[in-house]
Scaffold this motif. Sequence first.
Motif, mmCIF file in Angstrom:
data_model
loop_
_atom_site.group_PDB
_atom_site.id
_atom_site.type_symbol
_atom_site.label_atom_id
_atom_site.label_comp_id
_atom_site.label_asym_id
_atom_site.label_seq_id
_atom_site.Cartn_x
_atom_site.Cartn_y
_atom_site.Cartn_z
ATOM 1 N N LEU A 447 50.268 14.507 158.531
ATOM 2 C CA LEU A 447 49.762 15.883 158.478
ATOM 3 C C LEU A 447 49.903 16.475 157.075
ATOM 4 O O LEU A 447 48.992 17.148 156.580
ATOM 5 C CB LEU A 447 50.506 16.756 159.492
ATOM 6 C CG LEU A 447 50.024 18.199 159.621
ATOM 7 C CD1 LEU A 447 48.634 18.246 160.242
ATOM 8 C CD2 LEU A 447 51.000 19.027 160.450
ATOM 9 N N ALA A 448 51.029 16.223 156.415
ATOM 10 C CA ALA A 448 51.251 16.754 155.068
ATOM 11 C C ALA A 448 50.260 16.157 154.077
ATOM 12 O O ALA A 448 49.736 16.856 153.204
ATOM 13 C CB ALA A 448 52.683 16.470 154.619
ATOM 14 N N VAL A 449 49.988 14.862 154.198
ATOM 15 C CA VAL A 449 49.018 14.209 153.311
ATOM 16 C C VAL A 449 47.630 14.803 153.539
ATOM 17 O O VAL A 449 46.887 15.068 152.590
ATOM 18 C CB VAL A 449 49.005 12.687 153.558
ATOM 19 C CG1 VAL A 449 47.941 12.014 152.686
ATOM 20 C CG2 VAL A 449 50.377 12.081 153.277
ATOM 21 N N HIS A 450 47.265 15.032 154.802
ATOM 22 C CA HIS A 450 45.956 15.597 155.146
ATOM 23 C C HIS A 450 45.777 17.032 154.645
ATOM 24 O O HIS A 450 44.638 17.499 154.529
ATOM 25 C CB HIS A 450 45.761 15.582 156.670
ATOM 26 C CG HIS A 450 45.369 14.251 157.199
ATOM 27 N ND1 HIS A 450 44.857 14.075 158.463
ATOM 28 C CD2 HIS A 450 45.392 13.018 156.640
ATOM 29 C CE1 HIS A 450 44.596 12.798 158.668
ATOM 30 N NE2 HIS A 450 44.921 12.133 157.569
ATOM 31 N N HIS A 451 46.871 17.729 154.387
ATOM 32 C CA HIS A 451 46.813 19.141 153.985
ATOM 33 C C HIS A 451 47.155 19.347 152.509
ATOM 34 O O HIS A 451 47.311 20.492 152.077
ATOM 35 C CB HIS A 451 47.761 19.969 154.849
ATOM 36 C CG HIS A 451 47.286 20.176 156.254
ATOM 37 N ND1 HIS A 451 47.385 21.385 156.906
ATOM 38 C CD2 HIS A 451 46.689 19.344 157.134
ATOM 39 C CE1 HIS A 451 46.884 21.274 158.129
ATOM 40 N NE2 HIS A 451 46.465 20.037 158.286
ATOM 41 N N ASP A 452 47.278 18.286 151.761
ATOM 42 C CA ASP A 452 47.740 18.371 150.375
ATOM 43 C C ASP A 452 46.604 18.811 149.441
ATOM 44 O O ASP A 452 45.617 18.087 149.270
ATOM 45 C CB ASP A 452 48.274 17.005 149.937
ATOM 46 C CG ASP A 452 48.991 17.065 148.604
ATOM 47 O OD1 ASP A 452 48.782 18.029 147.849
ATOM 48 O OD2 ASP A 452 49.771 16.135 148.320
ATOM 49 N N PRO A 453 46.717 19.988 148.796
ATOM 50 C CA PRO A 453 45.653 20.469 147.899
ATOM 51 C C PRO A 453 45.425 19.567 146.693
ATOM 52 O O PRO A 453 44.324 19.534 146.141
ATOM 53 C CB PRO A 453 46.153 21.854 147.447
ATOM 54 C CG PRO A 453 47.152 22.256 148.475
ATOM 55 C CD PRO A 453 47.794 20.980 148.932
ATOM 56 N N THR A 480 43.023 6.338 150.910
ATOM 57 C CA THR A 480 44.093 6.206 151.912
ATOM 58 C C THR A 480 44.616 7.560 152.367
ATOM 59 O O THR A 480 45.454 7.642 153.259
ATOM 60 C CB THR A 480 45.239 5.341 151.354
ATOM 61 O OG1 THR A 480 44.707 4.126 150.845
ATOM 62 C CG2 THR A 480 46.265 4.992 152.423
ATOM 63 N N ALA A 481 44.115 8.636 151.753
ATOM 64 C CA ALA A 481 44.605 9.973 152.101
ATOM 65 C C ALA A 481 44.173 10.413 153.492
ATOM 66 O O ALA A 481 44.732 11.351 154.057
ATOM 67 C CB ALA A 481 44.123 10.986 151.068
ATOM 68 N N TYR A 482 43.189 9.740 154.078
ATOM 69 C CA TYR A 482 42.691 10.106 155.410
ATOM 70 C C TYR A 482 43.087 9.013 156.397
ATOM 71 O O TYR A 482 42.632 7.877 156.305
ATOM 72 C CB TYR A 482 41.166 10.253 155.369
ATOM 73 C CG TYR A 482 40.554 10.802 156.646
ATOM 74 C CD1 TYR A 482 40.753 12.128 157.024
ATOM 75 C CD2 TYR A 482 39.771 9.993 157.465
ATOM 76 C CE1 TYR A 482 40.179 12.636 158.177
ATOM 77 C CE2 TYR A 482 39.191 10.495 158.619
ATOM 78 C CZ TYR A 482 39.401 11.808 158.974
ATOM 79 O OH TYR A 482 38.829 12.318 160.130
ATOM 80 N N MET A 483 43.952 9.346 157.344
ATOM 81 C CA MET A 483 44.489 8.309 158.239
ATOM 82 C C MET A 483 44.807 8.849 159.630
ATOM 83 O O MET A 483 45.923 8.674 160.131
ATOM 84 C CB MET A 483 45.742 7.677 157.623
ATOM 85 C CG MET A 483 46.710 8.682 157.038
ATOM 86 S SD MET A 483 48.076 7.904 156.163
ATOM 87 C CE MET A 483 48.687 9.304 155.220
ATOM 88 N N PRO A 484 43.863 9.508 160.288
ATOM 89 C CA PRO A 484 44.146 10.030 161.628
ATOM 90 C C PRO A 484 44.396 8.931 162.661
ATOM 91 O O PRO A 484 45.035 9.174 163.683
ATOM 92 C CB PRO A 484 42.885 10.823 161.964
ATOM 93 C CG PRO A 484 41.812 10.200 161.148
ATOM 94 C CD PRO A 484 42.482 9.802 159.870
#
Length: 544
Positions: A447-453, A480-484
């Motif tokens: 979640l933190a990676v997905h929300h990182d500006p 790799t920043a998108y990993m749901p």
Amino acid sequence: MDQEEEKRMMMKSLWANVVVLVAIVIVAKLVVQLWWRPRKVANHFSKQGIKGPPYQFFIGNMKELVDLMQKASSQPMTLTHNVLPRVLPFYHHWKKIYGATYLIWFGPTPRLTVADPGLIREIYSTKSEFYEKYESHPLVRKLEGNGLVHLNGEKWAHRRKTLSPIFHIENLKLMIPIMGKSVAHMLDKWSMMSNSGKVELEISEWFQNLTEEVITRTIFGASFDHGKKIYQLQAKQIIFAAESFQKVFFPGYRFLPTKRNRTTWKLDREIETSLMKLISHRKESLLEKRRGGLEEENEEEEECHKDLLDVLIRASLKRENNNNNNNNNNNSRKTRITENDIVEECKSFFFAGKHTTSNLMIWTSILLAMHPQWQQLAREEVMRVCGARDIPTKDDVSNLKTLTMIIYEVLRLYPPVVASIRRTKKEVDLGDHLNIKKGTELLIPILAVHHDPTIWGPDALEFNPTRFSQGVSRAATHPTAYMPFGVGGRQCIGQNLALLQAKLAIAMILQRFTFDLSPNYKHAPTVLMLLYPQFGAPIIFRSL
């Protein structure tokens, strides 16, 4: 003192010395495990510039972690997508103090947080051989099933290869008519319930029931009644499993006949009994076809989708025949699929298939209700591609580009799994500067990676599906920043099914209704195994 008495005294003295020695060994091991080793690990990372909240004897950081979680979930939040402080409050809190990479203690077990996409790619892909999947709490493992999710090595590779054809997109598209009928039936009920074309619904239960029905019929080839009981039993298991995340694990505790353990044992037995009946019935049906010479597939049957139960039973029968013909084949015995294996795989797909997909549909509905401009854009596309009332075809679903971007963005902001854990199998260097000892756990805060500006841009906390207009790989600064659904070879095998089912259901809802958040809706994302709305999802639907 006679010799007999002297002998008895010597034996007593000997046993006393043995007891003292054993006690010393146990105490020494506890001191090493609960005091000396944590100090050594903390010192090892401190020399590399990595800090973290101080270790507390035996409990680690559990007390503070649980306190942060309980405080964060005590109140709903405003209608924003800045959900990290509520969902992963411990990560958000300690990151501000120690930076994105820091050390925390889950009891006496060290966990290193890793939020850099480049390092995450090493862990999941380029150096995956150095890491193993974290072994879940026994209660969680019982719920998830000891199937593909938890297998490793050759057995995992064989099982993945066996199941892959089921989840190939072309096979899944053959399931669309069955899925569409279930969705249409649900929407007919909504229309009948509406008063003057308007109805308020708590969609969580509706979508869970829909997903249960679809998975039971498409993946297990069985009637909904067969799956309903299993889902009801798993719902009870989830409560016990979720509680385990807030407690330090005691090895061996699960074997004690406590009231709690006896209840979980009973639930698991009932689930396994129900699954065995389902498997036995299906197996006997397949064997009858073989005995009657009806097993050969004709051209018409080729257009029917493959389902999980059928594929697993056929694989187990084939493996049995191979073993009978070649009893010395060690590889064959290692990868043999038993009835117990089928039970465990069924547990996994009953649980993960239901909750991953239903939660995706719930959050997509919530976000489209929050962002009516995107709801209208999606509806216009659906009407243009699929028509007003028809069940979308497999080609229709493939052409819903705007809806696909919307679902990708929902999964970015509200991923079903908010964090994952890996454990080092041996000492390993991570990136250019980190040395990690064997047995260290790595916490990946998805979640933190997905929300990182710094990865997604200044609008990282906004709902902006256009970021996926050029595909997933170009949406962020690092692929790799998108990993749901995970990353690398162990990426969730059922992701195509979840995406297809969610896209079909949302498309059909858009054909019939407009919808808004109810005044009763409270925005409160929280984790109960997966990310879900803590106070439900009441939404007002209006017929078109």
